[in-house]
Design an enzyme around this catalytic site. Sequence first.
Site, mmCIF file in Angstrom:
data_model
loop_
_atom_site.group_PDB
_atom_site.id
_atom_site.type_symbol
_atom_site.label_atom_id
_atom_site.label_comp_id
_atom_site.label_asym_id
_atom_site.label_seq_id
_atom_site.Cartn_x
_atom_site.Cartn_y
_atom_site.Cartn_z
ATOM 1 N N CYS A 185 1.316 -1.436 0.224
ATOM 2 C CA CYS A 185 -0.024 0.263 0.081
ATOM 3 C C CYS A 185 0.988 1.318 0.127
ATOM 4 C CB CYS A 185 -1.009 -0.560 1.016
ATOM 5 S SG CYS A 185 -2.232 1.000 1.246
ATOM 6 N N HIS B 10 -3.530 -5.395 1.013
ATOM 7 C CA HIS B 10 -2.848 -5.809 1.558
ATOM 8 C C HIS B 10 -3.165 -7.328 2.310
ATOM 9 C CE1 HIS B 10 -2.914 -1.775 3.931
ATOM 10 N NE2 HIS B 10 -3.609 -1.749 2.768
ATOM 11 N N GLU C 114 -1.637 -9.015 4.818
ATOM 12 C CA GLU C 114 -1.476 -9.196 5.628
ATOM 13 C C GLU C 114 -2.761 -9.557 5.996
ATOM 14 O OE1 GLU C 114 -1.781 -4.767 6.062
ATOM 15 O OE2 GLU C 114 -0.715 -6.255 4.576
ATOM 16 N N SER D 18 -1.230 -13.608 38.770
ATOM 17 C CA SER D 18 -2.416 -13.397 38.624
ATOM 18 C C SER D 18 -3.341 -14.254 38.576
ATOM 19 C CB SER D 18 -2.621 -11.697 37.785
ATOM 20 O OG SER D 18 -2.499 -12.316 36.529
ATOM 21 N N GLY D 19 -2.922 -15.334 37.881
ATOM 22 C CA GLY D 19 -4.029 -16.026 37.662
ATOM 23 C C GLY D 19 -4.202 -15.987 35.595
ATOM 24 N N GLY D 20 -4.137 -14.285 35.304
ATOM 25 C CA GLY D 20 -4.160 -14.192 33.622
ATOM 26 C C GLY D 20 -2.981 -15.125 32.610
ATOM 27 N N VAL D 21 -3.605 -15.001 31.898
ATOM 28 C CA VAL D 21 -2.352 -15.423 30.440
ATOM 29 C C VAL D 21 -1.383 -15.337 30.724
ATOM 30 C CG1 VAL D 21 -2.295 -16.119 28.198
ATOM 31 C CG2 VAL D 21 -4.704 -15.774 28.973
ATOM 32 N N ASP D 22 -1.235 -13.934 30.951
ATOM 33 C CA ASP D 22 0.598 -13.844 30.076
ATOM 34 C C ASP D 22 1.140 -13.473 31.812
ATOM 35 O OD1 ASP D 22 -0.152 -12.398 28.667
ATOM 36 O OD2 ASP D 22 -0.292 -10.593 29.155
ATOM 37 N N SER D 23 0.915 -13.102 33.040
ATOM 38 C CA SER D 23 1.518 -14.000 34.146
ATOM 39 C C SER D 23 1.844 -15.452 34.493
ATOM 40 C CB SER D 23 0.474 -13.176 35.565
ATOM 41 O OG SER D 23 0.020 -13.974 36.174
ATOM 42 N N SER D 24 1.037 -16.821 34.526
ATOM 43 C CA SER D 24 1.493 -17.518 33.733
ATOM 44 C C SER D 24 1.799 -17.904 33.322
ATOM 45 C CB SER D 24 -0.625 -18.083 33.701
ATOM 46 O OG SER D 24 -1.389 -18.023 34.964
#
EC number: 6.3.5.2
Length: 525
Positions: free
Chosen positions: A86, A181, A183, A235-241
């Site tokens: 583009c 595009h 992508e 925290s139990g969230g995805v990232d920290s787990s």
Amino acid sequence: MAHDIHAHRILILDFGSQYTQLIARRVREIGVYCELHPWDMSDEDIRAFAPRGIILAGGPESVHEANSPRAPQAVFDLNVPVLGICYGMQTMAEQLGGKVEGSDLREFGYARVDVVGKSQLLAGIEDHVDADGVFGLDVWMSHGDKVTRLPEGFHILASTPSCPIAAMSDDTRHYYGVQFHPEVTHTKQGGRILSRFVLEISGCEALWTPANIVEDAVAAVRAQVGDANVLLGLSGGVDSSVVAALLHKAIGDQLTCVFVDNGLLRLHEGDQVMAMFAENMGVKVIRANAEEQFLSNLAGESDPEKKRKIIGRTFIDVFDAEASKLDNIQFLAQGTIYPDVIESAGAKSGKAHVIKSHHNVGGLPEEMNLKLVEPLRELFKDEVRKIGLELGLPYDMVYRHPFPGPGLGVRILGEVKKEYADLLRRADHIFIEELRKADWYHKTSQAFVVFQPVKSVGVVGDGRRYAWVVALRAVETVDFMTARWAHLPYELLETVSGRIINEIEGISRVTYDVSSKPPATIEWE
């Protein structure tokens, strides 16, 4: 580490398109490491990065306007393949001696391009072949300007009726431009086109795989940390787990996690986090039961922004108190991911260390003088999930819906009370349980219940009763920037409503939120 998984790499220069992160995610999905940098990256930084290929992304500006962005000269001096998308195609055309003009005809949305020239980029890639043997591609367009004269050495690769030069190529120098595009998923063969550029034309090997990323991250953590101790707020969230699982694999007992139970978590969530990490994986986890502290600090406050701040401050107090009991901690681990790095400081220096405000550990580093460990800072969210699976975390945990940092604190409208949190937890649990049973949980991007501090009349047996009202919220979204409310079946809504009202004394009415974003946000507060 047998091979350097960053060695084969693609550089993506960002000219301001909303799709740029998508290009990076697609390249990573192909199995190749790439980084996103602003269009004005310095020549020496580009040379130091040493890409095998460069992608010039899209952007909102017009090439023929004064002061519009240009690709750095190093892009064309490095002798590596370049793909302009583009705006990237337009600035490439202009900089190499072609011409770009504004057009009265804007092309926006689906288009069909005819592949009229031969080139390695599109050879054998098509959606249709018409009667005359012309190959066609279904693509997504979003542009007003167009290239009207090719630079020297280029030929026309594809065209549409309103855009004769919809793609161009110079196979000698391996320079390519596409006006559409590749992508976005609307361009059906987009993945194959990017794959062709990255793997075959640029000669990258697909080394960027979940197994290799884990191996690489483990080695990097060991090199950075040595035999020092690391603290993580779990925290139990995805990232920290995923950070917890990764660090545990890398450094075992040198990791201590502090899990702050603020009384605003989902039903049984605290016990699940402990079972998962402490019991199953053998991670050292300190559980701080701080429900009373959080609720007493929140008493009487109904302003959403102030509630968030109180929850954030209390988190830091509790986390600090636990951390100060530990000896000999040198590092603080965080779940910073690549989009945070890109957003913060425009990722200009590439060295921007930013503490996610929603991890709420802003008060720590100065006093404790801790160094940061951020093992996920190169990864997109979808990659973090794949790494989680690779590390053996359960699918249901890794693909769980997002949950806000302040927890139920922002799903209870107005003042937060223990009674409200307990009712909401149970209602939310019923909603999610029924979504899973009906196979709707993974079809929605986020689903939850909101507690409304208003009472409504209900009839129970022969008597009337006044009880609380809750709203169900479920949305479908790709990027959380825009979202549409999920069109759940009436039977499912009926089941959820019936169970909540019958099983939870204290709730007399269930409503369903049918607002999309924009104008409404996904969360109510």
